[in-house]
Write an enzyme that holds these catalytic residues in place. Structure first.
Site, short mmCIF file in Angstrom:
data_model
loop_
_atom_site.label_atom_id
_atom_site.label_comp_id
_atom_site.label_asym_id
_atom_site.label_seq_id
_atom_site.Cartn_x
_atom_site.Cartn_y
_atom_site.Cartn_z
N GLY A 156 0.79 -1.22 0.00
CA GLY A 156 0.00 0.00 0.00
C GLY A 156 0.82 1.27 0.00
N SER A 178 -10.95 -9.52 10.74
CA SER A 178 -12.36 -9.83 11.00
C SER A 178 -13.00 -10.67 9.90
CB SER A 178 -13.15 -8.53 11.20
OG SER A 178 -12.75 -7.87 12.39
N THR A 204 -11.60 -11.04 3.68
CA THR A 204 -11.17 -11.76 2.49
C THR A 204 -11.76 -13.16 2.45
OG1 THR A 204 -9.14 -10.49 2.26
CG2 THR A 204 -9.18 -12.64 1.22
N ARG A 261 2.28 -11.67 1.89
CA ARG A 261 1.20 -11.49 0.92
C ARG A 261 1.32 -12.41 -0.29
NH1 ARG A 261 -2.94 -7.53 2.23
NH2 ARG A 261 -2.12 -6.53 4.11
#
Length: 607
Positions: free
Chosen positions: A211, A263, A266, A390
């Site tokens: 990001g 939470s 994805t 990732r």
């Protein structure tokens, strides 16, 4: 000095506004070469990265990338929204004056790409022809080849996307900087990740990670996008988006929603129907991280995922938690893994939660590149992969990606859900009929901290609409904008709050989660259609036990169902007090939100 005009001519980049922008920043950064890239360049750039050792092979058609060890995640404390109007300052957006930040970033970037290639990445954060296309185009300039490869997977890349758009594009400049000498985390930290929102300009210096460097994703796709949406009548949110097909009736429903970190966003976005419901329901994947929402000419709310790929957290991704993700990163997909464990001898990758840890340590390196077999003392039990490791893959690699994910008109939104990880107070699902109360619920979305902090047991870390790290303007204006957009929708979606994480007194989860999460979502669509009525509570409508599709649930889940379909009124009265304090931070919050707060509080007092 690079011959900018020749490079742009060679690539067929004809937009004069883009050409002027590239020429200017080539001069500032001092790049030695200019190269315009498109998705068609991927194979060549992959090979160049392999030859340079920037990527390593991870089996056939998959690749491994390793970050500098201090550059492994977003740096929220260094991320700034800058404008020329201090009224844009909010509690969470880390606002600074645009003039000050532009001067600072130009100073840091001047000459910082000397000797390097400046890659020009024309991209589109929407299907071509979208109603929001003019806000979705951007041109990222970067001196980092790995950033180019990640952007090719995450966006639609090529000069054809911006040649006809005139001056309507986001100017995004990324300069990696000398990563080993940036003072990360010290008072002399030189990293700055700035979105100059009212100039549609993004200036990021001092990272090559995610990001911080893939500027189409968070900086444009969320921060700049949400500012543009505020000024032009649409919403941009950190939302997942999925479709549910009822094969019996032929109806299809689309649900989007926000979930704070850890939470389950994805996993929900990529979920499949449980086996017991598979003959009737099919789940389609649209996106796991960002949704742009707008009201169409027909008065319906539409949405799309502006991204073209998935930048997923590897940790705990496996065949049970997310089989769809596992299938989207198999050999031959072109997937890139970042900061997982790697074995150069076998070209295997591994991360915590992937499956059994390899017992033969020969060749295995951790995310820093250190041999695991050489570990001693406390290091022996340290994670092999970074917790924020990732995988990057394109949407077309996702097995159940929706057939219409590239359609420019988007899809009608039928439900907007919020969900935070809480061990109590939040039931499995509660539907919310009133728009103001739905927006209020989103503004008070929260999750338990992943580790206890400050001794505030039971106090959630609030994350409005899951946009806390991505807010680009003030929270009061943000709430008003939500209300304004939904006021224009003649056919309004139903709101709901979900929670997969209630725990029993013994600490175990009371709901099996994962694919079973489709059951409450189906109930929500039935509730919207008037097919079920639920049970009214002070905080929304909860399913009656016999309204849920329970076929195939195990005995333990059935036994726990009554607990997760009830409201703990005392716990909720306590929660209302915390919400009051949270909302009082926000200047100019619309009266409709306060009225919703008072209605819920009064209903709890009367319960």
């Amino acid at each position: 000095m690079a011959d900018v005009a020749a490079a742009l001519d060679k690539a067929g980049l004809t937009n004069t506004h883009v050409r002027e922008y590239v020429e200017h920043w080539a001069g500032v950064t001092g790049a030695s070469q200019i190269e315009v890239v498109s998705a068609a360049d991927d194979a060549r750039l992959i090979q160049e990265a392999l030859d340079a050792g920037e990527l390593l092979p991870a089996g056939e058609g998959r690749y491994y990338s390793r970050s500098y060890f201090k550059d492994t995640a977003r740096a929220e404390e260094r991320t700034i929204v800058a404008t020329h109007d201090e009224a844009d300052k909010g509690v969470y957006n880390n606002w600074r004056p645009a003039t000050e930040m532009k001067e600072k970033l130009v100073g840091l970037m001047t000459g910082a790409s000397e000797g390097k290639t400046m890659y020009v990445i024309p991209y589109l954060m929407a299907p071509k022809g979208s109603p929001l296309e003019e806000y979705a185009a951007g041109v990222e300039l970067t001196d980092n080849r790995n950033v180019v490869l990640q952007m090719i997977r995450m966006a639609r890349v090529g000069a054809e996307y911006i040649n006809d758009l005139g001056d309507s594009f986001v100017r995004a400049v990324h300069v990696t900087g000398d990563l080993e000498n940036l003072g990360q985390g010290t008072p002399d930290d030189k990293r700055y990740f700035v979105t100059v929102a009212d100039e549609r300009t993004i200036l990021h210096f001092g990272s090559s990670y995610g990001g911080n460097a893939l500027l189409g994703k968070i900086a444009h796709g969320l921060r700049q996008g949400s500012y543009d949406g505020w000024k032009n009548g649409f919403l941009v949110e950190q939302f997942m988006l999925l479709g549910i097909v009822d094969k019996e009736t032929g109806k299809k429903y689309h649900i989007c929603g926000g979930f704070p970190s850890a939470s389950g966003k994805t996993n929900l976005a990529m979920t499949l129907a449980p086996d017991a419901l598979g003959d009737r329901y099919y789940v389609e994947f649209y996106g796991d991280d960002i949704a742009w929402l707008w009201v169409g000419d027909d008065g319906k709310l539409y949405g799309m995922n502006p991204e073209n790929g998935v930048f997923g957290v590897a940790k705990d991704t496996n065949e049970k938690t997310n089989p769809t993700a596992v299938d989207s990163i198999v050999e031959g997909t072109g997937a890139i893994f970042t900061n997982v464990a790697y074995n150069p001898k076998t070209q295997e990758v591994w991360w915590e939660g992937k499956g059994d840890k390899p017992t033969d340590l020969d060749g295995w390196e951790d995310w820093k590149g250190d041999l695991i077999a050489d570990r001693q003392g406390e290091e022996v039990d340290a994670p092999w992969a970074h917790p924020n490791s990732r995988f990057t893959t394109t949407l077309e690699n996702v097995p159940n990606v929706a057939k219409d994910f590239e359609e420019p008109q988007g899809v009608e939104i039928h439900g907007v859900i919020f969900g935070g990880r809480t061990r109590d107070r939040e039931p499995l699902i509660r539907a919310i009929d009133d728009v103001a109360e739905g927006v209020y619920d989103g503004l008070t979305l929260g999750a338990e901290a992943t580790a206890a902090a400050d001794g505030l047991e039971g106090v959630l870390r609030y994350d409005p609409m899951s946009m806390r790290p991505f807010m680009s303007y003030s929270e009061g204006a943000y709430a008003a904008h939500w209300l304004e957009v939904f006021s224009r929708a003649q056919k309004k979606p139903v709101f709901a709050h979900v929670n997969w994480f209630q725990r029993g007194d013994d600490g175990r989860f009371l709901w099996p989660g994962y694919r079973e999460n489709l059951r409450p979502l189906v109930w929500l669509m039935q509730y919207m259609n008037g097919e079920v009525e639920g049970e009214r509570t002070p905080v929304g409508v909860i399913p009656k036990r016999d309204e849920l599709l329970l076929e195939g649930l195990d005995e333990q889940a059935l036994a726990d169902l009554d607990t997760i379909l009830t409201i703990d009124v005392d716990r909720w009265r306590e929660e209302i007090g915390h919400r009051q304090v949270h909302l009082e931070q926000f200047h100019g919050l619309p009266e409709e939100i306060w009225e919703a707060h008072r209605r819920v509080a009064a209903a709890l007092d009367d319960a």
